[in-house]
Write an enzyme that holds these catalytic residues in place. Structure first.
Site, PDB file in Angstrom:
ATOM      1  N   GLY A 257       0.057   5.441  -4.473  1.00  0.00           N
ATOM      2  CA  GLY A 257      -0.589   6.690  -4.885  1.00  0.00           C
ATOM      3  C   GLY A 257      -0.082   7.868  -4.060  1.00  0.00           C
TER       4      GLY A 257
ATOM      5  CD  GLU B 159     -13.126  -5.851  -2.144  1.00  0.00           C
ATOM      6  OE1 GLU B 159     -11.930  -6.199  -2.019  1.00  0.00           O
ATOM      7  OE2 GLU B 159     -14.060  -6.681  -2.152  1.00  0.00           O
TER       8      GLU B 159
ATOM      9  CG  HIS C  76      -0.122   2.121  -9.399  1.00  0.00           C
ATOM     10  ND1 HIS C  76      -0.315   1.692  -8.101  1.00  0.00           N
ATOM     11  CD2 HIS C  76      -1.246   2.825  -9.723  1.00  0.00           C
ATOM     12  CE1 HIS C  76      -1.494   2.122  -7.672  1.00  0.00           C
ATOM     13  NE2 HIS C  76      -2.079   2.817  -8.630  1.00  0.00           N
TER      14      HIS C  76
ATOM     15  CG  ASP D   7      -2.087   0.932   1.081  1.00  0.00           C
ATOM     16  OD1 ASP D   7      -2.349   1.393  -0.039  1.00  0.00           O
ATOM     17  OD2 ASP D   7      -2.748   1.220   2.106  1.00  0.00           O
TER      18      ASP D   7
ATOM     19  CG  LEU E 114      10.016 -17.049  -3.840  1.00  0.00           C
ATOM     20  CD1 LEU E 114       9.966 -17.105  -2.303  1.00  0.00           C
ATOM     21  CD2 LEU E 114      10.361 -15.609  -4.259  1.00  0.00           C
TER      22      LEU E 114
ATOM     23  CB  SER F  80      -8.352  -5.992  -3.869  1.00  0.00           C
ATOM     24  OG  SER F  80      -9.075  -4.790  -4.066  1.00  0.00           O
TER      25      SER F  80
HETATM   26  C1  FPP Z   1      -2.010   0.101  -3.301  1.00  0.00           C
HETATM   27  O1  FPP Z   1      -1.506   1.425  -3.321  1.00  0.00           O
HETATM   28  C2  FPP Z   1      -1.524  -0.624  -4.450  1.00  0.00           C
HETATM   29  C3  FPP Z   1      -2.313  -1.225  -5.382  1.00  0.00           C
HETATM   30  C4  FPP Z   1      -3.774  -1.222  -5.340  1.00  0.00           C
HETATM   31  C5  FPP Z   1      -1.735  -1.902  -6.524  1.00  0.00           C
HETATM   32  C6  FPP Z   1      -0.478  -2.643  -6.254  1.00  0.00           C
HETATM   33  C7  FPP Z   1       0.317  -2.579  -7.481  1.00  0.00           C
HETATM   34  C8  FPP Z   1       1.667  -2.531  -7.533  1.00  0.00           C
HETATM   35  C9  FPP Z   1       2.543  -2.634  -6.352  1.00  0.00           C
HETATM   36  C10 FPP Z   1       2.377  -2.334  -8.817  1.00  0.00           C
HETATM   37  C11 FPP Z   1       2.067  -3.330  -9.866  1.00  0.00           C
HETATM   38  C12 FPP Z   1       2.255  -4.723  -9.418  1.00  0.00           C
HETATM   39  C13 FPP Z   1       2.859  -5.669 -10.148  1.00  0.00           C
HETATM   40  C14 FPP Z   1       2.916  -7.045  -9.648  1.00  0.00           C
HETATM   41  C15 FPP Z   1       3.483  -5.383 -11.435  1.00  0.00           C
HETATM   42  P1  FPP Z   1      -2.545   2.614  -3.427  1.00  0.00           P
HETATM   43  O2  FPP Z   1      -2.694   2.952  -4.848  1.00  0.00           O
HETATM   44  O3  FPP Z   1      -3.812   2.234  -2.728  1.00  0.00           O
HETATM   45  O4  FPP Z   1      -1.791   3.724  -2.656  1.00  0.00           O
HETATM   46  P2  FPP Z   1      -2.465   4.856  -1.727  1.00  0.00           P
HETATM   47  O5  FPP Z   1      -2.999   4.150  -0.500  1.00  0.00           O
HETATM   48  O6  FPP Z   1      -1.310   5.734  -1.414  1.00  0.00           O
HETATM   49  O7  FPP Z   1      -3.530   5.523  -2.530  1.00  0.00           O
END
Ligand code: FPP
Length: 225
Positions: free
Chosen positions: A16, A61, A30, A13, A125, A59
């Site tokens: 963003g 959601e 991202h 997390d 792994l 997710s």
């Molecule tokens: C949460 O951060 C992150 C996600 C919903 C997406 C996770 C994706 C990645 C780590 C990159 C792509 C993954 C791969 C495997 C290539 P957020 O956007 O909710 O951040 P915030 O809480 O600061 O808004």
């Protein structure tokens, strides 16, 4: 003997917020997040006590996000799997998806399928990406798949899940203290670690220090010692 973190699961997390703090678009976070996926996976592949790394990438959601962000994440996943195919093979890392993949585009499903098949024999792994994954959705699908087979037991339901492996260590970056529908069944006895570090700033050094703390915890699994 100290605990071994055989199965590590991470809620990644903060992408963003990290990007916005620099005056950039959330998608920049991202992209940087995908680089951290690569480095944390490589670290886990180099440590033989870690068998499995499950990462919450998208997710059930997350579809509620703006269309452009969702589209960007879909493209990023596809790009990541294509470009990392050789890294998985070179590092003997098996790739496995969990979640309901049926909703994804044909081209994304093809890449997922291709990398999964290509890395089937790798055993340093298993990197498991949770894609269109939700713990509740996973449990409901497992219960529906088991309905015809008589009474459900803990063992039979576990075996019907996308992920049949208990989580030892669950980490969430980004400062919040919640599970957000991740590994609801598998994390029953997981040790939970929360860090304020935003995912794009998470590092192998921080993971190593969390693992060090994890190894000192007494895990009783409901027993006395
Ligand atoms: C949460 O951060 C992150 C996600 C919903 C997406 C996770 C994706 C990645 C780590 C990159 C792509 C993954 C791969 C495997 C290539 P957020 O956007 O909710 O951040 P915030 O809480 O600061 O808004």
């Amino acid at each position: 003997m100290s605990n071994q973190p055989r199965h590590i699961a991470i809620i990644m997390d903060g992408n963003g917020r990290w990007a916005e703090a620099q005056g950039k678009n959330r998608t920049y976070g991202h992209e940087k997040g995908a680089e951290i996926v690569r480095s944390i996976t490589t670290y886990c592949g180099e440590h033989s006590e870690i068998d499995r790394l499950t990462l919450y990438a998208f997710s059930t959601e997350n579809w509620k996000r703006p269309k452009l962000e969702v589209e960007f994440l879909m493209k990023l996943l596809e790009k990541y799997l294509k470009s990392e195919r050789s890294t998985y093979l070179d590092n003997n890392i098996r790739f496995e998806p969990i979640g309901d993949l049926s909703i994804f585009s044909k081209s994304l499903r093809n890449v997922i399928d291709d990398v999964q098949k290509a890395t089937e024999g790798c055993n340093a792994l298993t990197q498991c990406l949770a894609l269109n994954y939700g713990g509740r959705d996973e449990i409901v699908r497992a219960v529906n798949a088991s309905r015809e087979n008589g009474a459900i037991t803990v063992e039979s339901l576990t075996n019907a899940l996308d992920c049949t492996h208990d989580v030892d260590l669950l980490i969430r970056t980004g400062g919040d203290h919640r599970l957000s529908n991740f590994m609801m069944w598998q994390a029953a006895y997981a040790e939970l670690f929360f860090t304020k570090t935003l995912w794009p700033e998470f590092s192998a050094d921080e993971l190593e220090s969390i693992i060090k703390k994890f190894k000192t915890v007494e895990r009783r699994f409901g027993g006395l010692n």
